[in-house]
Design a protein around this motif. Sequence first.
Motif, mmCIF file in Angstrom:
data_model
loop_
_atom_site.group_PDB
_atom_site.id
_atom_site.type_symbol
_atom_site.label_atom_id
_atom_site.label_comp_id
_atom_site.label_asym_id
_atom_site.label_seq_id
_atom_site.Cartn_x
_atom_site.Cartn_y
_atom_site.Cartn_z
ATOM 1 N N ASP A 334 30.294 51.573 14.724
ATOM 2 C CA ASP A 334 29.003 52.226 14.476
ATOM 3 C C ASP A 334 28.350 52.582 15.803
ATOM 4 O O ASP A 334 28.318 51.761 16.732
ATOM 5 C CB ASP A 334 28.066 51.309 13.690
ATOM 6 C CG ASP A 334 28.607 50.928 12.323
ATOM 7 O OD1 ASP A 334 28.235 51.588 11.345
ATOM 8 O OD2 ASP A 334 29.407 49.968 12.246
ATOM 9 N N ARG A 361 32.506 44.484 12.400
ATOM 10 C CA ARG A 361 31.623 45.543 12.900
ATOM 11 C C ARG A 361 31.435 45.389 14.401
ATOM 12 O O ARG A 361 31.312 44.278 14.910
ATOM 13 C CB ARG A 361 30.242 45.491 12.240
ATOM 14 C CG ARG A 361 30.190 45.950 10.798
ATOM 15 C CD ARG A 361 28.752 46.140 10.365
ATOM 16 N NE ARG A 361 28.609 46.322 8.958
ATOM 17 C CZ ARG A 361 28.727 47.495 8.318
ATOM 18 N NH1 ARG A 361 29.005 48.588 9.019
ATOM 19 N NH2 ARG A 361 28.570 47.584 7.024
ATOM 20 N N PHE A 363 28.740 47.404 16.864
ATOM 21 C CA PHE A 363 27.716 48.420 17.040
ATOM 22 C C PHE A 363 27.562 48.747 18.522
ATOM 23 O O PHE A 363 27.558 47.848 19.374
ATOM 24 C CB PHE A 363 26.372 47.919 16.510
ATOM 25 C CG PHE A 363 26.145 48.172 15.048
ATOM 26 C CD1 PHE A 363 25.336 49.210 14.616
ATOM 27 C CD2 PHE A 363 26.737 47.359 14.092
ATOM 28 C CE1 PHE A 363 25.117 49.435 13.267
ATOM 29 C CE2 PHE A 363 26.529 47.577 12.735
ATOM 30 C CZ PHE A 363 25.719 48.615 12.323
#
Length: 370
Positions: A334, A361, A363
Amino acid sequence: MQRVVVAPDVGTVRVGSMQLSRGNGPRWLLAPEFVGICGTDLDIIAGSRVDKASVLGHESVVRVVERPSAVTHGMETTTPYLINPVNGEDQERIIGHSEAGMLQDAVEIPAARAWDGLLVPVLPGLDPLLAVLSEPLGVAIYSVELLAAQALPKRLLVVGAGPMGLLTAVTAGLLGVREVTVVDRSEKRLRYAVKNGFVETDRALCRDLGPDPDAATLYDGSGPDAIALCVGREQRRAALRGALRTAAPGARIGLTTGFRAGETLCEIAGVDLYRIRRLNVCGQPWPGHVQQVDVADGKRVYLTGHRGTSRRHLVDAMTILMNHPELFRRFITDIVPLREVPQAIELLLRERSALDKAPYRKFVVALEPS
């Protein structure tokens, strides 16, 4: 000017405005371009650490806006630089931990000799977005080096399939470790790791982090000769207990995960877990410090760990990124603007609180030019 500030209430951040101090004395004025969100940031926000910086962010690529007048060459304003966040002369001074971090439009750093190693030029041709992985990748390189005795380990177990764990696993494989296994409680994380080529299918094990199963169930009777603990602060004790059970006699266990001051474990009574990582700082000393430990069940293992990275670790990390760009692009899931960081942090904290279901994830925050 804007910055992301850790709010007084545990578990939240907010976007606030700021004015540069423009204080007296020589200083660097830096403009962050990309900032990675790491597990340490989440631990600080969640209250699992005592770090005092109100502005987080230490994985960063920046541009130099202003430099001290005494610096007349060698620091170009058009060149992107990595932040090497740990102060090599005082390991308690860390960008984004004790000092203001990079999740802001502009950052002032005093031009003190202690910060001479702060800026490392990004290698020509390396995408600055990809370069933001250099600091955690440098940590992984340093960790694998410390886990090597006279030679690289033959069997490495990485505990934790978050970004730091998977970077450690991939780095170990690229450096020549023959067998790398990753264990995590989340099938989602492990599926992502296998799908993206970070770990072999039969080396991705969904198990409770603590205690881990006996070595025989993982390794056909012979445990790993090296273990890297790459879990959040809240899982550190269970993960270390599992590692002590699973490790082969004489194995090295690397504490990528930090421990609190004075923290001990009954299985290795009297061992100051907090101190072990502080004995190796930014590549010094070398060979690194390794502590012999006798476990309560009679097994002898060796604990090690470190804080910070050297310039050489960061250059090596950038070289690996340039040689394997497509592999490492898959580590970033992301990319968000600064204004969306509070929502991103809320999502990350909520997801990682459910260990069995947490997705993978990573980021990265993209800041607009000032």
